[in-house]
Design a protein around this motif. Structure first.
Motif, PDB file in Angstrom:
ATOM      1  N   PRO A   4       0.829  -1.209   0.000  1.00 43.63           N
ATOM      2  CA  PRO A   4       0.000   0.000   0.000  1.00 43.63           C
ATOM      3  C   PRO A   4       0.862   1.258   0.000  1.00 43.63           C
ATOM      4  CG  PRO A   4      -0.798  -1.582   1.619  1.00 43.63           C
ATOM      5  CD  PRO A   4       0.538  -2.083   1.146  1.00 43.63           C
ATOM      6  N   GLU A   5       0.476   2.242  -0.777  1.00 43.21           N
ATOM      7  CA  GLU A   5       1.240   3.474  -0.889  1.00 43.21           C
ATOM      8  C   GLU A   5       0.556   4.619  -0.151  1.00 43.21           C
ATOM      9  OE1 GLU A   5       2.559   4.356  -4.826  1.00 43.21           O
ATOM     10  OE2 GLU A   5       3.127   2.295  -5.254  1.00 43.21           O
ATOM     11  N   ILE A   6       1.319   5.682   0.067  1.00 38.07           N
ATOM     12  CA  ILE A   6       0.838   6.809   0.875  1.00 38.07           C
ATOM     13  C   ILE A   6      -0.022   7.752   0.028  1.00 38.07           C
ATOM     14  CG2 ILE A   6       1.526   8.801   2.258  1.00 38.07           C
ATOM     15  CD1 ILE A   6       4.146   7.341   2.863  1.00 38.07           C
ATOM     16  N   LEU A   7      -1.241   7.987   0.489  1.00 32.34           N
ATOM     17  CA  LEU A   7      -2.166   8.904  -0.177  1.00 32.34           C
ATOM     18  C   LEU A   7      -2.378  10.141   0.687  1.00 32.34           C
ATOM     19  CD1 LEU A   7      -4.414   9.747  -2.214  1.00 32.34           C
ATOM     20  CD2 LEU A   7      -5.997   8.368  -0.831  1.00 32.34           C
ATOM     21  N   GLU A  29     -13.642   8.116   7.711  1.00 39.12           N
ATOM     22  CA  GLU A  29     -14.290   6.820   7.504  1.00 39.12           C
ATOM     23  C   GLU A  29     -13.831   6.187   6.196  1.00 39.12           C
ATOM     24  OE1 GLU A  29     -18.418   7.733   7.632  1.00 39.12           O
ATOM     25  OE2 GLU A  29     -18.514   7.868   9.838  1.00 39.12           O
ATOM     26  N   LYS A  30     -13.695   6.992   5.161  1.00 37.26           N
ATOM     27  CA  LYS A  30     -13.243   6.479   3.869  1.00 37.26           C
ATOM     28  C   LYS A  30     -11.803   5.997   3.952  1.00 37.26           C
ATOM     29  CE  LYS A  30     -14.855   5.935   0.705  1.00 37.26           C
ATOM     30  NZ  LYS A  30     -15.363   4.634   0.171  1.00 37.26           N
ATOM     31  N   TYR A  31     -10.952   6.754   4.615  1.00 30.18           N
ATOM     32  CA  TYR A  31      -9.551   6.356   4.766  1.00 30.18           C
ATOM     33  C   TYR A  31      -9.424   5.052   5.553  1.00 30.18           C
ATOM     34  CZ  TYR A  31      -6.640  10.050   2.762  1.00 30.18           C
ATOM     35  OH  TYR A  31      -5.961  10.874   1.899  1.00 30.18           O
ATOM     36  N   GLN A  43       0.208   5.588   6.763  1.00 25.90           N
ATOM     37  CA  GLN A  43       0.830   6.910   6.829  1.00 25.90           C
ATOM     38  C   GLN A  43       0.081   7.950   6.005  1.00 25.90           C
ATOM     39  OE1 GLN A  43       4.809   5.130   5.650  1.00 25.90           O
ATOM     40  NE2 GLN A  43       5.508   6.593   7.192  1.00 25.90           N
ATOM     41  N   SER A  44      -0.990   7.552   5.361  1.00 30.36           N
ATOM     42  CA  SER A  44      -1.785   8.467   4.536  1.00 30.36           C
ATOM     43  C   SER A  44      -2.434   9.538   5.409  1.00 30.36           C
ATOM     44  CB  SER A  44      -2.850   7.698   3.760  1.00 30.36           C
ATOM     45  OG  SER A  44      -2.249   6.737   2.906  1.00 30.36           O
ATOM     46  N   HIS A  65      -6.403  18.574  13.877  1.00 29.22           N
ATOM     47  CA  HIS A  65      -5.021  18.096  13.951  1.00 29.22           C
ATOM     48  C   HIS A  65      -4.628  17.749  15.377  1.00 29.22           C
ATOM     49  CE1 HIS A  65      -0.714  17.784  13.307  1.00 29.22           C
ATOM     50  NE2 HIS A  65      -0.532  18.673  14.269  1.00 29.22           N
ATOM     51  N   SER A  66      -5.067  18.576  16.319  1.00 28.62           N
ATOM     52  CA  SER A  66      -4.732  18.337  17.724  1.00 28.62           C
ATOM     53  C   SER A  66      -5.376  17.046  18.233  1.00 28.62           C
ATOM     54  CB  SER A  66      -5.196  19.523  18.572  1.00 28.62           C
ATOM     55  OG  SER A  66      -4.940  19.297  19.941  1.00 28.62           O
ATOM     56  N   GLU A  67      -6.611  16.780  17.794  1.00 31.28           N
ATOM     57  CA  GLU A  67      -7.327  15.587  18.232  1.00 31.28           C
ATOM     58  C   GLU A  67      -6.799  14.316  17.563  1.00 31.28           C
ATOM     59  OE1 GLU A  67     -11.322  16.500  17.279  1.00 31.28           O
ATOM     60  OE2 GLU A  67     -11.548  18.055  18.824  1.00 31.28           O
ATOM     61  N   ASP A  68      -6.355  14.437  16.329  1.00 31.83           N
ATOM     62  CA  ASP A  68      -5.878  13.258  15.595  1.00 31.83           C
ATOM     63  C   ASP A  68      -4.701  13.659  14.705  1.00 31.83           C
ATOM     64  OD1 ASP A  68      -5.544  10.828  14.406  1.00 31.83           O
ATOM     65  OD2 ASP A  68      -7.633  10.563  13.813  1.00 31.83           O
ATOM     66  N   PRO A  69      -3.541  13.919  15.309  1.00 29.69           N
ATOM     67  CA  PRO A  69      -2.388  14.420  14.553  1.00 29.69           C
ATOM     68  C   PRO A  69      -1.813  13.437  13.545  1.00 29.69           C
ATOM     69  CG  PRO A  69      -1.732  13.861  16.783  1.00 29.69           C
ATOM     70  CD  PRO A  69      -3.228  13.768  16.742  1.00 29.69           C
ATOM     71  N   GLU A  70      -2.128  12.162  13.694  1.00 34.17           N
ATOM     72  CA  GLU A  70      -1.603  11.168  12.764  1.00 34.17           C
ATOM     73  C   GLU A  70      -2.520  10.960  11.560  1.00 34.17           C
ATOM     74  OE1 GLU A  70      -0.755   7.588  14.817  1.00 34.17           O
ATOM     75  OE2 GLU A  70       0.885   8.441  16.005  1.00 34.17           O
ATOM     76  N   PHE A  71      -3.593  11.722  11.516  1.00 33.34           N
ATOM     77  CA  PHE A  71      -4.507  11.576  10.388  1.00 33.34           C
ATOM     78  C   PHE A  71      -4.798  12.894   9.686  1.00 33.34           C
ATOM     79  CE2 PHE A  71      -8.681  11.284   8.392  1.00 33.34           C
ATOM     80  CZ  PHE A  71      -8.515  10.143   7.624  1.00 33.34           C
TER      81      PHE A  71
END
Length: 331
Positions: A4-7, A29-31, A43-44, A65-71
């Protein structure tokens, strides 16, 4: 199976506080679905680009971003740069950290479920995947007529644009790198991306009604966008001026012959109305032609100054806040 590649999803935002939370929810939800199917890497990211909004758009992006910085990531432009520049700012910021990028507006009119088909077409070897509207049933008659006329007119003018395609598209890392080489200030991405080339395909979808908020493209902006697209990718309007000039000369010769015959026959007092109409007509043609020339001269003026097309003030990525002190397009 291919790894899988990074989108990275680039979403330009201007005064989108009414819809932003719902957009973030649906994209997440789509991700998650795409990651579970191993179509994209964990890592997308989704990158919201704040284009100088006057409402709480940037504040909401910071909260996401603060609530979910990895997404969720965020880009804050130093000032309002316009939709096309906001899209480009996002793409140029993420081009070195993703394998592919999709651009879409924040209003949820573009069908998020189409992302699956875009990614699948990418793995088939397509470097560019265009999201194309299958119908315009949600548009008013006026908007449908003007939009379809615009695409047809662009074709006549010689611009290679994809019919019924806006800015909902997937581009590979290679395409993004080539896009970085296009330095023009007068952006019209619908015409620029096809110029890059590489293997491409279309996926079709039905456009939805806007989820919330108001359209950022009233008639005035739509007309300005259309004129910019035409004059950025075609010199045919300038050639039309030559044709108009030739036609005017022919009409003038005929008018001269008519005036001479009228003088010879003694009917010169009858020519007042036609003379006045001819003066207004020729004057109108001259002003129209000068306007077209002025449009091109204005574009040359903007290009030669080489001012930055956008300035990124902040880039919120999963590592925190990164201050960008210079235009990312100059990196």
């Amino acid at each position: 199976m291919q790894k899988p590649e990074i989108l990275y999803m680039v979403v330009p935002c201007y005064n989108e506080e009414a819809v932003l939370h719902e957009t973030a929810k649906q994209l997440k939800e789509k991700y998650q679905s795409l990651i579970s199917r191993e179509l994209i890497s964990k890592q997308s990211r989704v990158v919201f680009v704040n284009d100088g909004s006057k409402d709480k758009t940037w504040q909401i992006i910071q909260e996401l971003h603060s609530e979910d910085p990895e997404f969720f990531s965020g880009i804050d432009l130093a000032h309002n740069s316009g939709h096309q520049n906001a899209v480009l700012a996002g793409l140029m910021t993420v081009k070195d950290i993703c394998d592919m990028a999709i651009t879409m507006d924040a209003d949820l009119q573009d069908d998020i479920n189409t992302i699956d088909a875009m990614v699948e077409e990418y793995y088939k070897g397509n470097q560019v995947v265009y999201g194309v509207r299958s119908a315009r049933e949600t548009d008013t008659f006026f908007k449908r007529f003007t939009a379809e006329s615009f695409y047809k007119f662009m074709k006549v003018m010689g611009a290679d644009v994809v019919y019924n395609h806006a800015d909902f598209r997937l581009m590979s890392k290679r395409v993004l790198q080539e896009l970085a080489g296009f330095k023009e200030v007068n952006l019209f991405l619908r015409g620029m991306v096809p110029l890059i080339g590489f293997k491409s395909t279309n996926v079709y979808y039905e456009r939805h009604e806007r989820f919330a908020g108001e359209s950022k493209y009233p008639l005035k902006k739509m007309l300005a966008f259309a004129i910019n697209g035409i004059t950025s990718f075609s010199v045919k309007p300038l050639k039309m001026i030559t044709n108009i000039g030739f036609f005017t000369v022919v009409v003038s010769v005929l008018a001269f012959i008519w005036a001479f015959v009228s003088k010879f026959l003694g009917y010169t007092e009858l020519g007042w109305s036609s003379t006045i109409c001819s003066i207004w007509l020729i004057g109108g043609i001259q002003i129209f032609c000068l306007g077209i020339i002025g449009e091109y001269v204005g574009k040359i003026y903007a290009e030669v100054k080489q001012r930055p097309r956008f300035i990124v003030a902040e880039f919120l990525n999963d590592t925190g806040t990164e201050s960008i002190e210079k235009d990312t397009e100059k990196k």
